[in-house]
Design a protein around this motif. Structure first.
Motif, PDB file in Angstrom:
ATOM      1  N   HIS A 269      -9.835   4.379  -3.279  1.00 38.21           N
ATOM      2  CA  HIS A 269      -8.890   3.594  -2.475  1.00 38.21           C
ATOM      3  C   HIS A 269      -8.094   4.547  -1.588  1.00 38.21           C
TER       4      HIS A 269
ATOM      5  N   GLU B  61       5.260  -2.734  13.294  1.00 40.61           N
ATOM      6  CA  GLU B  61       5.293  -1.694  12.248  1.00 40.61           C
ATOM      7  C   GLU B  61       5.944  -0.406  12.776  1.00 40.61           C
TER       8      GLU B  61
ATOM      9  N   HIS C 145       0.816  -1.219   0.000  1.00 39.22           N
ATOM     10  CA  HIS C 145       0.000   0.000   0.000  1.00 39.22           C
ATOM     11  C   HIS C 145       0.845   1.264   0.000  1.00 39.22           C
TER      12      HIS C 145
ATOM     13  N   GLY D 115      -5.622   3.670   0.796  1.00 36.54           N
ATOM     14  CA  GLY D 115      -4.314   3.188   1.272  1.00 36.54           C
ATOM     15  C   GLY D 115      -4.430   2.454   2.587  1.00 36.54           C
ATOM     16  N   ILE D 116      -3.519   2.742   3.532  1.00 36.16           N
ATOM     17  CA  ILE D 116      -3.533   2.015   4.819  1.00 36.16           C
ATOM     18  C   ILE D 116      -4.531   2.685   5.769  1.00 36.16           C
ATOM     19  N   SER D 117      -5.352   1.875   6.404  1.00 34.76           N
ATOM     20  CA  SER D 117      -6.380   2.455   7.279  1.00 34.76           C
ATOM     21  C   SER D 117      -5.785   3.012   8.574  1.00 34.76           C
TER      22      SER D 117
ATOM     23  N   GLY E 289       0.426  -3.278  16.007  1.00 34.91           N
ATOM     24  CA  GLY E 289       1.103  -2.077  15.493  1.00 34.91           C
ATOM     25  C   GLY E 289       2.538  -1.939  15.944  1.00 34.91           C
TER      26      GLY E 289
ATOM     27  N   ALA F  89      -6.384  -6.378   6.970  1.00 30.59           N
ATOM     28  CA  ALA F  89      -7.346  -6.731   5.940  1.00 30.59           C
ATOM     29  C   ALA F  89      -8.159  -7.916   6.468  1.00 30.59           C
TER      30      ALA F  89
ATOM     31  N   TYR G 240       4.361  -9.195  20.996  1.00 32.90           N
ATOM     32  CA  TYR G 240       4.154  -7.865  20.419  1.00 32.90           C
ATOM     33  C   TYR G 240       2.703  -7.407  20.538  1.00 32.90           C
TER      34      TYR G 240
ATOM     35  N   ASP H 105      -4.315  -2.944  12.464  1.00 32.36           N
ATOM     36  CA  ASP H 105      -4.562  -2.489  11.089  1.00 32.36           C
ATOM     37  C   ASP H 105      -4.514  -3.716  10.203  1.00 32.36           C
TER      38      ASP H 105
HETATM   39  N1  LIG Z   1      -7.453   0.326   1.266  1.00 33.07           N
HETATM   40  C1  LIG Z   1      -7.754  -0.922   1.072  1.00 33.07           C
HETATM   41  O1  LIG Z   1      -8.628  -1.228   0.291  1.00 33.07           O
HETATM   42  C2  LIG Z   1      -7.037  -2.020   1.819  1.00 33.07           C
HETATM   43  C3  LIG Z   1      -7.459  -3.340   1.658  1.00 33.07           C
HETATM   44  C4  LIG Z   1      -6.798  -4.342   2.375  1.00 33.07           C
HETATM   45  C5  LIG Z   1      -5.730  -4.011   3.202  1.00 33.07           C
HETATM   46  N2  LIG Z   1      -5.357  -2.715   3.346  1.00 33.07           N
HETATM   47  C6  LIG Z   1      -4.212  -2.359   4.202  1.00 33.07           C
HETATM   48  O2  LIG Z   1      -3.212  -3.353   4.035  1.00 33.07           O
HETATM   49  C7  LIG Z   1      -2.396  -3.378   5.169  1.00 33.07           C
HETATM   50  C8  LIG Z   1      -1.943  -4.782   5.494  1.00 33.07           C
HETATM   51  O3  LIG Z   1      -2.998  -5.578   6.058  1.00 33.07           O
HETATM   52  P1  LIG Z   1      -2.667  -7.074   6.554  1.00 33.07           P
HETATM   53  O4  LIG Z   1      -3.901  -7.696   7.045  1.00 33.07           O
HETATM   54  O5  LIG Z   1      -1.883  -7.765   5.497  1.00 33.07           O
HETATM   55  O6  LIG Z   1      -1.683  -6.756   7.777  1.00 33.07           O
HETATM   56  P2  LIG Z   1      -0.773  -7.770   8.616  1.00 33.07           P
HETATM   57  O7  LIG Z   1      -1.293  -9.154   8.521  1.00 33.07           O
HETATM   58  O8  LIG Z   1       0.644  -7.524   8.253  1.00 33.07           O
HETATM   59  O9  LIG Z   1      -0.992  -7.232  10.116  1.00 33.07           O
HETATM   60  C9  LIG Z   1      -2.253  -7.225  10.709  1.00 33.07           C
HETATM   61  C10 LIG Z   1      -2.150  -6.783  12.152  1.00 33.07           C
HETATM   62  O10 LIG Z   1      -1.488  -7.785  12.922  1.00 33.07           O
HETATM   63  C11 LIG Z   1      -0.490  -7.182  13.732  1.00 33.07           C
HETATM   64  N3  LIG Z   1       0.592  -8.147  13.915  1.00 33.07           N
HETATM   65  C12 LIG Z   1       1.362  -8.721  12.946  1.00 33.07           C
HETATM   66  N4  LIG Z   1       2.237  -9.567  13.506  1.00 33.07           N
HETATM   67  C13 LIG Z   1       2.030  -9.532  14.842  1.00 33.07           C
HETATM   68  C14 LIG Z   1       2.617 -10.212  15.969  1.00 33.07           C
HETATM   69  N5  LIG Z   1       3.620 -11.069  15.828  1.00 33.07           N
HETATM   70  N6  LIG Z   1       2.136  -9.928  17.198  1.00 33.07           N
HETATM   71  C15 LIG Z   1       1.130  -9.042  17.370  1.00 33.07           C
HETATM   72  N7  LIG Z   1       0.532  -8.381  16.351  1.00 33.07           N
HETATM   73  C16 LIG Z   1       0.972  -8.626  15.107  1.00 33.07           C
HETATM   74  C17 LIG Z   1      -0.034  -5.961  12.978  1.00 33.07           C
HETATM   75  O11 LIG Z   1       0.528  -4.992  13.857  1.00 33.07           O
HETATM   76  C18 LIG Z   1      -1.364  -5.484  12.362  1.00 33.07           C
HETATM   77  O12 LIG Z   1      -2.044  -4.651  13.261  1.00 33.07           O
HETATM   78  C19 LIG Z   1      -3.146  -2.620   6.258  1.00 33.07           C
HETATM   79  O13 LIG Z   1      -2.500  -1.375   6.412  1.00 33.07           O
HETATM   80  C20 LIG Z   1      -4.532  -2.403   5.681  1.00 33.07           C
HETATM   81  O14 LIG Z   1      -5.141  -1.186   6.110  1.00 33.07           O
HETATM   82  C21 LIG Z   1      -5.993  -1.711   2.676  1.00 33.07           C
END
Ligand SMILES: NC(=O)c1ccc[n+]([C@@H]2O[C@H](COP(=O)([O-])OP(=O)(O)OC[C@H]3O[C@@H](n4cnc5c(N)ncnc54)[C@H](O)[C@@H]3O)[C@@H](O)[C@H]2O)c1
Length: 347
Positions: free
Chosen positions: A116, A311, A44, A118-120, A308, A176, A305, A174
């Motif tokens: 779209h 990140e 993103h 981006g990141i929420s 967030g 998906a 962790y 944050d």
């Molecule tokens: N605009 C759009 O249409 C759209 C659509 C889908 C996703 N997104 C964005 O894509 C991004 C990625 O999403 P994702 O689901 O792939 O994220 P991800 O799977 O990388 O992380 C999801 C969450 O899990 C937490 N996390 C990850 N590892 C962890 C751990 N070991 N311990 C504790 N917490 C942990 C992260 O801090 C995060 O809050 C997000 O920023 C989302 O907003 C945007």
């Protein structure tokens, strides 16, 4: 490779201003993209810049925002983005939601006809910076079938919840609503690796661990099976249905450059201090996180962790070493610079 922050900022701003976008709006999009790459959410980050530019050039996204407030109560506002850039609409909507919360304790912005964004996390963190809890949801083009279905009906709609901490970066979930990003399945396919169960289904909707079957006509699977599907469906209710905007199959992919997207958002801010004293909140949340951070570690794990946290650690590191970027994205941005007749990232 790592790119200097000022360089990529200037480059990205110029891409948009060159098309006629006002500087302040270009800056908002750039900052959201930059934040994504700094947090290493590269799916993103600046990787999306070329498609945003293309959609503006094709007049699918407005060059200058025309955002209208369709309805306004003390605590709620209904916003029509009129196909303006998603980041600009979402930023303004979150500001409106925060302002309402400052006055009345809670503020909701329901948004339709956006793009779209981006990141929420970018927007939920705006609330956390004001000692508020921020909840942000967006819908997106369908990518996933229903449980038992074999047709895309629901987006991997992102949700972010941010909560401030006193002496540390906010907690920020944050995510998906798909179990994984499509990019990770493509990666497994290229590496000839199996994917874990629950990541995807084949063209007939049957679960599979073969990435080829997902890529060739299959679908992403919702996180946590029916629970994730339910969450994604309710996200459509809170975004497209509640705002009177588009939802589910009405939304084309952002890569379909013949169609407008019409994305909907839900943005909620809660002013903590108007509910309980801020000090009490901070004491409580610190106790909560100490339970997590000080908990007994699993075999082989050295750390637990918070949402967030990983990140934020990446962001801190990348703010000093530069914005990490894949070579492919770097090359695409340099191609874009030729098209827009602006300085490339190598100049
Ligand atoms: N605009 C759009 O249409 C759209 C659509 C889908 C996703 N997104 C964005 O894509 C991004 C990625 O999403 P994702 O689901 O792939 O994220 P991800 O799977 O990388 O992380 C999801 C969450 O899990 C937490 N996390 C990850 N590892 C962890 C751990 N070991 N311990 C504790 N917490 C942990 C992260 O801090 C995060 O809050 C997000 O920023 C989302 O907003 C945007």
């Amino acid at each position: 490779m790592y790119i200097n922050q000022d360089k990529i900022r200037k480059f990205s701003n110029q891409c948009f201003t060159e098309l006629g976008m006002p500087e302040e709006e270009a800056r908002v999009i750039t900052e959201v993209l930059l934040e994504a790459d700094l947090r290493e959410i590269h799916s993103h980050g600046f990787l999306r810049l070329p498609i945003y530019v293309e959609r503006i050039k094709k007049e699918l996204t407005k060059t200058k925002a025309e955002i209208s407030y369709e309805k306004d109560t003390d605590t709620m506002t209904l916003i029509d983005g009129n196909n303006s850039a998603g980041q600009v609409v979402a930023y303004q909507a979150m500001e409106a939601s925060i302002k309402k919360a400052e006055h009345f304790g809670i503020g909701l912005a329901a948004v339709r006809n956006s793009n779209h964004f981006g990141i929420s996390a970018y927007y939920s963190l705006m609330a956390a910076k004001k000692n508020m809890i921020g909840i942000v949801i967006s819908n997106t083009a369908p990518l996933m079938p229903a449980i038992g279905g074999a047709e895309k009906v629901i987006g991997n709609n992102p949700i972010s919840i941010a909560a401030p901490l006193k002496n540390y970066e906010p907690l920020v979930l944050d995510m998906a609503m798909s179990n994984t990003a499509f990019g990770k399945i493509l990666y497994a396919k290229e590496k000839n690796q199996e994917i874990p169960e629950g990541w995807g289904v084949d063209a007939k909707g049957a679960p599979t661990t073969d990435p080829n079957k997902v890529v060739n006509g299959g679908f992403l699977a919702p996180v946590g099976g029916p629970k994730g599907f339910g969450l994604a469906l309710m996200a459509e209710v809170l975004t497209g249905v509640l705002s009177g905007g588009d939802f589910s199959k009405m939304i084309p992919s952002m890569y379909d450059v013949n169609k407008k997207q019409s994305i909907s958002h839900f943005m909620l801010s809660i002013d903590i201090n108007q509910l309980i004293p801020l000090e009490t909140y901070y004491n409580n949340v610190e106790q909560l996180i100490s339970y997590v951070k000080d908990s007994k570690k699993a075999t082989g794990a050295s750390e637990t962790y918070l949402p967030g946290e990983i990140e934020f650690l990446k962001e801190k590191k990348n703010k000093t070493q530069g914005v990490p970027m894949q070579e492919q994205t770097f090359d695409k941005l340099n191609e874009l610079s030729k098209e827009l007749k602006i300085d490339s990232l190598t100049e």
